[in-house]
Design a protein around this motif. Structure first.
Motif, PDB file in Angstrom:
ATOM      1  N   CYS A 226      71.552  38.567   8.706  1.00 56.54           N
ATOM      2  CA  CYS A 226      72.739  38.963   9.302  1.00 56.54           C
ATOM      3  C   CYS A 226      72.915  40.457   9.249  1.00 56.54           C
ATOM      4  O   CYS A 226      73.649  41.080  10.006  1.00 56.54           O
ATOM      5  CB  CYS A 226      73.828  38.373   8.674  1.00 56.54           C
ATOM      6  SG  CYS A 226      73.936  36.550   9.244  1.00 56.54           S
ATOM      7  N   LYS A 229      70.002  45.191  11.813  1.00 57.73           N
ATOM      8  CA  LYS A 229      70.932  45.681  12.970  1.00 57.73           C
ATOM      9  C   LYS A 229      70.356  45.377  14.365  1.00 57.73           C
ATOM     10  O   LYS A 229      70.952  44.820  15.353  1.00 57.73           O
ATOM     11  CB  LYS A 229      70.836  47.175  12.995  1.00 57.73           C
ATOM     12  CG  LYS A 229      71.829  47.653  11.823  1.00 57.73           C
ATOM     13  CD  LYS A 229      71.983  49.167  11.793  1.00 57.73           C
ATOM     14  CE  LYS A 229      72.940  49.588  10.522  1.00 57.73           C
ATOM     15  NZ  LYS A 229      73.057  51.129  10.593  1.00 57.73           N
ATOM     16  N   SER A 230      68.915  45.372  14.322  1.00 62.25           N
ATOM     17  CA  SER A 230      68.205  44.843  15.838  1.00 62.25           C
ATOM     18  C   SER A 230      68.235  43.565  15.846  1.00 62.25           C
ATOM     19  O   SER A 230      67.538  42.727  14.793  1.00 62.25           O
ATOM     20  CB  SER A 230      66.954  45.719  15.903  1.00 62.25           C
ATOM     21  OG  SER A 230      65.997  45.107  14.954  1.00 62.25           O
ATOM     22  N   SER A 231      68.319  42.794  17.253  1.00 60.64           N
ATOM     23  CA  SER A 231      68.129  41.571  17.512  1.00 60.64           C
ATOM     24  C   SER A 231      66.713  41.116  17.390  1.00 60.64           C
ATOM     25  O   SER A 231      66.413  39.997  16.913  1.00 60.64           O
ATOM     26  CB  SER A 231      68.688  41.228  18.934  1.00 60.64           C
ATOM     27  OG  SER A 231      68.097  42.017  19.892  1.00 60.64           O
ATOM     28  N   GLU A 232      65.757  42.230  17.585  1.00 58.12           N
ATOM     29  CA  GLU A 232      64.393  41.928  17.472  1.00 58.12           C
ATOM     30  C   GLU A 232      63.855  41.656  16.038  1.00 58.12           C
ATOM     31  O   GLU A 232      63.204  40.824  15.606  1.00 58.12           O
ATOM     32  CB  GLU A 232      63.554  43.108  17.993  1.00 58.12           C
ATOM     33  CG  GLU A 232      62.300  42.745  18.140  1.00 58.12           C
ATOM     34  CD  GLU A 232      61.164  43.777  18.697  1.00 58.12           C
ATOM     35  OE1 GLU A 232      60.103  43.942  18.438  1.00 58.12           O
ATOM     36  OE2 GLU A 232      61.921  44.753  19.318  1.00 58.12           O
ATOM     37  N   ARG A 234      66.198  40.668  13.508  1.00 61.23           N
ATOM     38  CA  ARG A 234      66.600  39.540  13.179  1.00 61.23           C
ATOM     39  C   ARG A 234      65.769  38.205  13.564  1.00 61.23           C
ATOM     40  O   ARG A 234      65.431  37.200  12.696  1.00 61.23           O
ATOM     41  CB  ARG A 234      68.223  39.399  13.637  1.00 61.23           C
ATOM     42  CG  ARG A 234      69.016  40.293  12.773  1.00 61.23           C
ATOM     43  CD  ARG A 234      70.411  39.775  13.228  1.00 61.23           C
ATOM     44  NE  ARG A 234      70.746  39.823  14.712  1.00 61.23           N
ATOM     45  CZ  ARG A 234      71.312  40.920  15.377  1.00 61.23           C
ATOM     46  NH1 ARG A 234      71.476  41.966  14.651  1.00 61.23           N
ATOM     47  NH2 ARG A 234      71.521  40.678  16.566  1.00 61.23           N
ATOM     48  N   GLN A 235      65.398  38.290  14.880  1.00 58.22           N
ATOM     49  CA  GLN A 235      64.514  37.268  15.308  1.00 58.22           C
ATOM     50  C   GLN A 235      62.979  36.785  14.568  1.00 58.22           C
ATOM     51  O   GLN A 235      62.763  35.980  14.394  1.00 58.22           O
ATOM     52  CB  GLN A 235      64.047  37.347  16.823  1.00 58.22           C
ATOM     53  CG  GLN A 235      63.401  36.188  17.658  1.00 58.22           C
ATOM     54  CD  GLN A 235      63.546  36.458  18.935  1.00 58.22           C
ATOM     55  OE1 GLN A 235      63.905  37.504  19.495  1.00 58.22           O
ATOM     56  NE2 GLN A 235      62.864  35.601  19.855  1.00 58.22           N
TER      57      GLN A 235
END
Length: 314
Positions: A226, A229-232, A234-235
């Motif tokens: 969480c 910062k980057s969604s990539e 996190r994924q």
């Protein structure tokens, strides 16, 4: 079939998966395919981890041993279940029942402990990436795997000794498709309180320990993800542990349904369905889930297929 009250049982009879003869060909074909996929999938994972240099990491070290456990775990139950589906008499000797239970119980707890070790590995990789190599050393990985096998089979020795030192002198019909503690305890004409408590203690303690380790690890993991910062990012972080999370969830839900509940005749069919999941289906699903959801495994499979095609052409 029954024997005299003063005579120790020498042969048991399984009730099997179903009494509906029309379902037998369908079930036999389905579970034969499941077993073949289990063998191919788990052996494939082991060969892949040994052969692919990009998979020589602690995560796949644990996965290879999980595949070995799943292979033998399924083999302790499925071949006998398949032969019983097409047999008129679903019998097993007293000693054969003890051997089946010993390996089944030992490998089940070994799998539980391996799953918790894998969650610790994911915690170290995601929460402490800079220190991952120093945390998950080769000796630590070997120790965790060794601990899983030793503790798994030590408790199996205790459970098997307790269960098969009871006296069985009444009905020899095991209302199941393999030798397991709950249906065996129902058959005994001895006092079974100590064995019942022992089964609950072992299942409860090992499952609680492993589940606590997994929940604590994933609490830290999700907290770390969480904060990315980057969604990539996190994924990518979540994709490395999602396969393990799915496999552990399937296994634990089915185990808890079977063992950690109050006895009820209304749940007997559900018990068999749950038992099918953790004894037959889970060993097949584990390699499939890791193959379909893990990019590194997919990459290794594609490389292995390309090498195979080149060898065939030559």
């Amino acid at each position: 079939m029954a024997m005299e009250n003063n005579t120790q049982m020498t042969v048991f009879v399984f009730s099997g998966l179903t009494e509906n003869d029309k379902l037998i060909p369908v079930l036999f074909t389905f579970f034969l395919m499941v077993y073949l996929v289990t063998i191919i999938g788990n052996i494939g994972i082991v060969i892949l981890v040994l052969g692919a240099s990009n998979l020589h990491t602690p995560m796949y070290f644990f996965l290879s041993f999980l595949s070995v456990v799943d292979l033998f775990y399924s083999t302790s139950v499925t071949p006998k279940m398949l032969s019983d589906l097409i047999s008129l008499k679903k019998t097993i000797s007293f000693n054969g029942c003890a051997v089946q239970f010993f390996f089944f119980a030992g490998l089940a707890v070994t799998e539980i402990l391996l799953l918790s070790s894998m969650s610790y590995d994911r915690y170290a990789a995601i929460c402490h990436p800079l220190h991952y190599v120093s945390i998950m050393t080769k000796s630590k990985c070997v120790s965790l795997v060794g601990f899983s096998f030793v503790m798994g089979f030590l408790q199996s020795v205790v459970q098997t000794s307790c269960l098969f030192n009871l006296h069985y002198c009444g009905s020899n019909l095991i209302d199941h498709f393999y030798c397991d503690a709950p249906p065996m305890l129902q058959l005994s004409c001895s006092k079974t309180l100590h064995c019942n408590m022992l089964t609950i203690l072992f299942v409860g303690c090992y499952c609680s320990y492993s589940l606590s380790a997994i929940l604590v690890s994933y609490t830290f993991i999700f907290n770390t993800i969480c904060r990315i910062k980057s969604s990539e990012g996190r994924q990518k972080a979540f994709s490395t542990c999602s396969s393990h999370l799915v496999c552990a969830s399937i296994f634990y839900v089915s185990v808890f349904i079977t063992y950690l509940r109050s006895p009820s005749s209304a749940l007997e069919k559900q018990d068999k369905v749950a038992s099918v999941f953790y004894s037959v289906m889970t060993p097949m699903l584990n390699p499939l889930i890791y193959s379909l959801r893990n990019q590194e495994v997919k990459k290794a499979i594609m490389q292995a297929m390309r090498k195979s095609s080149h060898l065939i052409k030559k």
